[in-house]
Design a protein around this motif. Structure first.
Motif, PDB file in Angstrom:
ATOM      1  N   ASP A 263       0.829  -1.206   0.000  1.00  0.00           N
ATOM      2  CA  ASP A 263       0.000   0.000   0.000  1.00  0.00           C
ATOM      3  C   ASP A 263       0.862   1.254   0.000  1.00  0.00           C
ATOM      4  OD1 ASP A 263      -2.586   0.800  -0.229  1.00  0.00           O
ATOM      5  OD2 ASP A 263      -3.140   0.460   1.859  1.00  0.00           O
ATOM      6  N   TYR A 264       1.885   1.278   0.819  1.00  0.00           N
ATOM      7  CA  TYR A 264       2.689   2.480   1.008  1.00  0.00           C
ATOM      8  C   TYR A 264       3.700   2.700  -0.121  1.00  0.00           C
ATOM      9  CZ  TYR A 264       5.688   5.888   3.368  1.00  0.00           C
ATOM     10  OH  TYR A 264       6.421   7.007   3.691  1.00  0.00           O
ATOM     11  N   PHE A 265       4.455   1.644  -0.459  1.00  0.00           N
ATOM     12  CA  PHE A 265       5.544   1.820  -1.412  1.00  0.00           C
ATOM     13  C   PHE A 265       5.113   1.663  -2.868  1.00  0.00           C
ATOM     14  CE2 PHE A 265       7.917   0.655   2.467  1.00  0.00           C
ATOM     15  CZ  PHE A 265       8.808   1.725   2.507  1.00  0.00           C
ATOM     16  N   TRP A 266       4.130   0.803  -3.126  1.00  0.00           N
ATOM     17  CA  TRP A 266       3.722   0.537  -4.504  1.00  0.00           C
ATOM     18  C   TRP A 266       2.554   1.418  -4.926  1.00  0.00           C
ATOM     19  CZ3 TRP A 266       3.818  -5.156  -6.540  1.00  0.00           C
ATOM     20  CH2 TRP A 266       3.698  -5.151  -7.930  1.00  0.00           C
ATOM     21  N   LEU A 267       1.538   1.516  -4.056  1.00  0.00           N
ATOM     22  CA  LEU A 267       0.349   2.295  -4.395  1.00  0.00           C
ATOM     23  C   LEU A 267       0.425   3.735  -3.887  1.00  0.00           C
ATOM     24  CD1 LEU A 267      -2.371  -0.395  -3.614  1.00  0.00           C
ATOM     25  CD2 LEU A 267      -1.260   0.105  -5.791  1.00  0.00           C
ATOM     26  N   HIS A 268       1.506   4.052  -3.163  1.00  0.00           N
ATOM     27  CA  HIS A 268       1.768   5.421  -2.686  1.00  0.00           C
ATOM     28  C   HIS A 268       0.619   5.980  -1.858  1.00  0.00           C
ATOM     29  CE1 HIS A 268       5.208   5.249  -5.336  1.00  0.00           C
ATOM     30  NE2 HIS A 268       4.416   5.002  -6.364  1.00  0.00           N
ATOM     31  N   LYS A 269       0.030   5.122  -1.037  1.00  0.00           N
ATOM     32  CA  LYS A 269      -1.012   5.584  -0.118  1.00  0.00           C
ATOM     33  C   LYS A 269      -0.350   6.301   1.053  1.00  0.00           C
ATOM     34  CE  LYS A 269      -4.733   4.002   2.943  1.00  0.00           C
ATOM     35  NZ  LYS A 269      -5.739   4.955   2.446  1.00  0.00           N
ATOM     36  N   PRO A 270      -0.815   7.515   1.408  1.00  0.00           N
ATOM     37  CA  PRO A 270      -0.221   8.209   2.558  1.00  0.00           C
ATOM     38  C   PRO A 270      -0.598   7.536   3.877  1.00  0.00           C
ATOM     39  CG  PRO A 270      -2.103   9.445   1.694  1.00  0.00           C
ATOM     40  CD  PRO A 270      -1.857   8.317   0.739  1.00  0.00           C
ATOM     41  N   ILE A 271       0.413   7.066   4.596  1.00  0.00           N
ATOM     42  CA  ILE A 271       0.220   6.461   5.911  1.00  0.00           C
ATOM     43  C   ILE A 271       1.156   7.196   6.870  1.00  0.00           C
ATOM     44  CG2 ILE A 271       0.327   4.342   7.285  1.00  0.00           C
ATOM     45  CD1 ILE A 271      -0.045   2.734   4.743  1.00  0.00           C
ATOM     46  N   ASN A 272       0.586   7.921   7.820  1.00  0.00           N
ATOM     47  CA  ASN A 272       1.432   8.738   8.699  1.00  0.00           C
ATOM     48  C   ASN A 272       1.937   7.946   9.892  1.00  0.00           C
ATOM     49  OD1 ASN A 272      -0.634   8.682  10.638  1.00  0.00           O
ATOM     50  ND2 ASN A 272      -1.522  10.608   9.922  1.00  0.00           N
ATOM     51  N   TRP A 276       1.097   4.156  11.378  1.00  0.00           N
ATOM     52  CA  TRP A 276       2.089   3.091  11.486  1.00  0.00           C
ATOM     53  C   TRP A 276       2.151   2.557  12.918  1.00  0.00           C
ATOM     54  CZ3 TRP A 276       3.474   0.487   7.572  1.00  0.00           C
ATOM     55  CH2 TRP A 276       3.732   1.070   6.328  1.00  0.00           C
ATOM     56  N   GLY A 277       2.060   3.486  13.888  1.00  0.00           N
ATOM     57  CA  GLY A 277       2.032   3.065  15.287  1.00  0.00           C
ATOM     58  C   GLY A 277       0.813   2.212  15.596  1.00  0.00           C
ATOM     59  N   GLY A 278      -0.347   2.617  15.056  1.00  0.00           N
ATOM     60  CA  GLY A 278      -1.564   1.827  15.234  1.00  0.00           C
ATOM     61  C   GLY A 278      -1.454   0.467  14.585  1.00  0.00           C
ATOM     62  N   ALA A 279      -0.831   0.424  13.394  1.00  0.00           N
ATOM     63  CA  ALA A 279      -0.639  -0.861  12.714  1.00  0.00           C
ATOM     64  C   ALA A 279       0.250  -1.785  13.543  1.00  0.00           C
ATOM     65  CB  ALA A 279      -0.023  -0.635  11.338  1.00  0.00           C
ATOM     66  N   ALA A 280       1.321  -1.217  14.122  1.00  0.00           N
ATOM     67  CA  ALA A 280       2.218  -2.027  14.952  1.00  0.00           C
ATOM     68  C   ALA A 280       1.478  -2.565  16.175  1.00  0.00           C
ATOM     69  CB  ALA A 280       3.425  -1.190  15.375  1.00  0.00           C
ATOM     70  N   LEU A 281       0.665  -1.725  16.823  1.00  0.00           N
ATOM     71  CA  LEU A 281      -0.117  -2.176  17.973  1.00  0.00           C
ATOM     72  C   LEU A 281      -1.089  -3.287  17.586  1.00  0.00           C
ATOM     73  CD1 LEU A 281      -1.149   0.999  20.041  1.00  0.00           C
ATOM     74  CD2 LEU A 281       0.290  -0.910  20.783  1.00  0.00           C
ATOM     75  N   THR A 282      -1.772  -3.114  16.441  1.00  0.00           N
ATOM     76  CA  THR A 282      -2.747  -4.104  16.001  1.00  0.00           C
ATOM     77  C   THR A 282      -2.074  -5.426  15.665  1.00  0.00           C
ATOM     78  OG1 THR A 282      -4.072  -2.297  15.096  1.00  0.00           O
ATOM     79  CG2 THR A 282      -4.661  -4.527  14.414  1.00  0.00           C
ATOM     80  N   LEU A 283      -0.919  -5.360  14.994  1.00  0.00           N
ATOM     81  CA  LEU A 283      -0.179  -6.576  14.678  1.00  0.00           C
ATOM     82  C   LEU A 283       0.259  -7.293  15.958  1.00  0.00           C
ATOM     83  CD1 LEU A 283       2.023  -5.269  11.735  1.00  0.00           C
ATOM     84  CD2 LEU A 283       0.205  -6.970  11.564  1.00  0.00           C
TER      85      LEU A 283
END
Length: 296
Positions: A263-272, A276-283
């Motif tokens: 999503d971030y590197f290929w589709l260039h979706k802005p993820i602040n 990223w912190g929320g994603a790490a917590l969820t993972l």
């Protein structure tokens, strides 16, 4: 310290990671093929159903004789069909990364079903992981809601897809309780159940984009069904029983991680940074939940 796989299981660890990453790559096909969310789920299951039918015949694996077992497998397919369709809707709304992360929350729906319907005891670790997951999703969602008008639907459809996946897994388990069913006939019945459930929604909601319009898109849908539904799931199913539980739970996180990176590197979706912190917590929460689930 995490337990490491024995030398004989190193191939299983590699298989699990590759299977998860390949499965996550399927979100790119959904993103770029102009076929509706329900319709592409139908075609994915149709392609997989044909392959599983051929494999079942080749290996001489038979359908279950018990009619209730057949019914349970078909119902599992109904839930899988809606899991895929709603995951696709979430991909359109919030992108492959966030949608795949939300779908991975199915581990908590499995725990809830186990608690309310099968009397499985909840542990402090289970409750902690749920609180962490809710916090992580809130961190991911707050910036998304401020600039994406489709974010609410993306989160609702993504989380609901996780519930549908959990129910599909429950009915697969119930099928095996009634009659032990080989893999290929099981997945054939699941595919047929999903296809049957998706016919009407596809016609109602995707009448204008029901079919692929060119051979390029036909090829991508064939890949989606054959590689993502059959090969990737097969690699995951092969690897999970061969690895230590803790390592398995950690490696399974490669699917949502891969989707976020795509999503971030290929589709260039802005993820602040907050997301990223929320994603790490969820993972981390999903990892804790997977430990509980596998010991249950």
């Amino acid at each position: 310290m995490l337990p490491t796989a024995a030398p004989s299981h190193r191939n299983a660890a590699a298989s699990l990671v590759v299977g998860c990453v390949v499965f996550g790559l399927g979100s790119l096909i959904v993103k770029f093929v102009p076929v509706g969310a329900y319709a592409i789920a139908f075609w994915r299951l149709a392609v997989a159903g044909i392959i599983f039918w051929l494999l079942a015949r080749f290996f001489g694996q038979r359908l279950p004789k018990n009619k209730k077992a057949v019914k349970m497998a078909l119902i599992s397919g109904v839930f899988l069909g809606f899991d895929l369709a709603l995951w696709h809707e979430s991909i359109y709304a919030v992108g492959p990364g966030i949608s795949t992360l939300l779908n991975s929350l199915q581990i908590f729906f499995l725990s809830a079903i186990g608690f309310f319907f099968f009397g499985e005891r909840q542990t402090p670790l289970q409750l902690l992981s749920l609180v962490i997951a809710i916090s992580g999703v809130a961190l991911i969602g707050s910036p998304e809601l401020s600039h994406n008008s489709a974010a609410v639907w993306g989160f609702v459809s993504g989380i609901t897809s996780g519930a549908m996946l959990a129910l599909s897994m429950i009915f697969i388990r119930e099928t095996h309780k009634i009659e032990k069913t080989p893999l290929f006939p099981m997945m054939l019945l699941v595919s047929l159940g999903g296809m049957a459930a998706l016919v009407l929604p596809s016609l109602l909601f995707n009448s204008s984009n029901l079919y692929p319009t060119n051979w390029h898109d036909v090829g991508l849908i064939l890949i989606y069904g054959a590689v993502m539904q059959c090969l990737a799931w097969g690699m995951i199913a092969y690897a999970v029983p061969l690895l230590p539980l803790t390592l398995t739970g950690l490696l399974l996180l490669s699917e949502p991680v891969a989707a976020l990176l795509i999503d971030y590197f290929w589709l260039h979706k802005p993820i602040n940074g907050l997301q990223w912190g929320g994603a790490a917590l969820t993972l981390f929460a999903i990892y804790l939940g997977s430990l509980k689930s596998k010991h249950a």
